[in-house]
Design an enzyme around this catalytic site. Structure first.
Site, PDB file in Angstrom:
ATOM      1  N   ASP A  22       1.018  -1.124  -0.028  1.00  0.00           N
ATOM      2  CA  ASP A  22       0.061   0.011   0.120  1.00  0.00           C
ATOM      3  C   ASP A  22       0.956   1.344  -0.142  1.00  0.00           C
ATOM      4  O   ASP A  22       1.723   1.381   0.980  1.00  0.00           O
ATOM      5  CB  ASP A  22      -1.001   0.162   1.399  1.00  0.00           C
ATOM      6  CG  ASP A  22      -2.076  -1.151   1.228  1.00  0.00           C
ATOM      7  OD1 ASP A  22      -2.587  -1.166   0.082  1.00  0.00           O
ATOM      8  OD2 ASP A  22      -2.493  -1.686   2.471  1.00  0.00           O
ATOM      9  N   ASP A  78     -13.716  -3.410  -1.667  1.00  0.00           N
ATOM     10  CA  ASP A  78     -13.617  -3.138  -0.251  1.00  0.00           C
ATOM     11  C   ASP A  78     -15.169  -3.156   0.256  1.00  0.00           C
ATOM     12  O   ASP A  78     -15.943  -2.338  -0.218  1.00  0.00           O
ATOM     13  CB  ASP A  78     -13.126  -1.822  -0.126  1.00  0.00           C
ATOM     14  CG  ASP A  78     -11.723  -1.660  -0.746  1.00  0.00           C
ATOM     15  OD1 ASP A  78     -10.962  -2.637  -0.675  1.00  0.00           O
ATOM     16  OD2 ASP A  78     -11.200  -0.514  -0.983  1.00  0.00           O
TER      17      ASP A  78
END
Length: 252
Positions: free
Chosen positions: A11, A130
């Site tokens: 990330d 998500d």
């Protein structure tokens, strides 16, 4: 039977690898170039690079960093963050990505899924979803988890498959960073209802969690970040553990 895959995730924010819990409390986790090179040499089957603030900041993914990472690794490389058009995909593939991951843009412009699939093949198009449980139902979230929608996880996943996605990267926001295990019930339902591979993300804390997500969650791959970044789990050791538990793995 296909081998299962272990995928570290970088990330990226401001050019650094970061990690949070439940998509907040972001902390520095190291140099992405060093981590990428380490994972490629130490058992990772693939690498995922997500520019987590690109959509929020309304900018493109860091193509130069993608290029630097791609030059140092020899494993499949998926890149996501701020991809809104075929032109964006072109840039990243030319920079060395093998696949692209789209999330918010897939939801706002579903035709992009089909366009990528038709131009590059479905294997190039990973749709990241998500989601978290709201009033007992899994709801899709956008913009790095900041924006909730009324969309049902399973219905959206089925639509994504029908539009041409080759793979789904499902992250449980409720499990993310908690190290309490993956969302195996939801993963198993996704696997039962879809025919494309499902990557499990969110919740890895110990080796048994990977075994559970492959056996119970029926995941095709497991993605994790902090347990690898902070050397809590070694990928080679993890693969040997999984092999000993009758889960097919590729050892280098």
């Amino acid at each position: 039977m296909l081998t299962k895959r272990i995928i570290p995730c970088l990330d990226i924010k401001n050019g650094r690898t970061v990690k949070g819990v439940n998509f907040v409390d972001i902390k520095d986790a190291g140099d992405p170039l060093e981590l990428a090179e380490f994972y490629a040499k130490n058992g990772a089957d693939e690498l995922v690079f997500l520019d987590i603030s690109a959509t929020e900041e309304k900018r493109k993914t860091l193509a130069s960093l993608v290029e630097q990472i791609a030059s140092r690794i020899n494993i499949p490389f998926t890149v996501g963050g701020g991809i809104n058009s075929i032109e964006d995909v072109d840039v990243l593939l030319k920079s060395g990505a093998d696949k692209v991951s789209i999330n918010t843009s897939a939801y706002l412009n579903p035709e992009l899924i089909t366009a990528i699939s038709k131009r590059y093949g479905s294997q190039c198009c990973v749709v990241a979803i998500d989601a978290r449980v709201i009033k007992g139902e899994w709801k899709v979230h956008l913009v790095g988890g900041q924006k909730s929608t009324d969309a049902d996880l399973f219905e959206w996943a089925k639509k994504v498959e029908s539009l041409g996605a080759g793979e789904i990267l499902f992250t449980s926001m409720d499990h993310d960073g908690t190290k309490n295990g993956f969302a195996n019930e939801a993963l198993a339902k996704l696997s039962d209802e879809l025919s494309i591979p499902i990557i499990a993300s969110g919740g890895a804390g110990k080796m048994s969690h990977f075994k559970e997500t492959f056996n119970i969650g029926k995941a095709d791959a497991a993605l994790a970040a902090s347990v690898f970044h902070y050397k809590e789990i070694d990928i080679i050791d993890l693969k040997k553990y999984l092999l000993n538990n009758n889960i097919l793995m590729r050892l280098q």
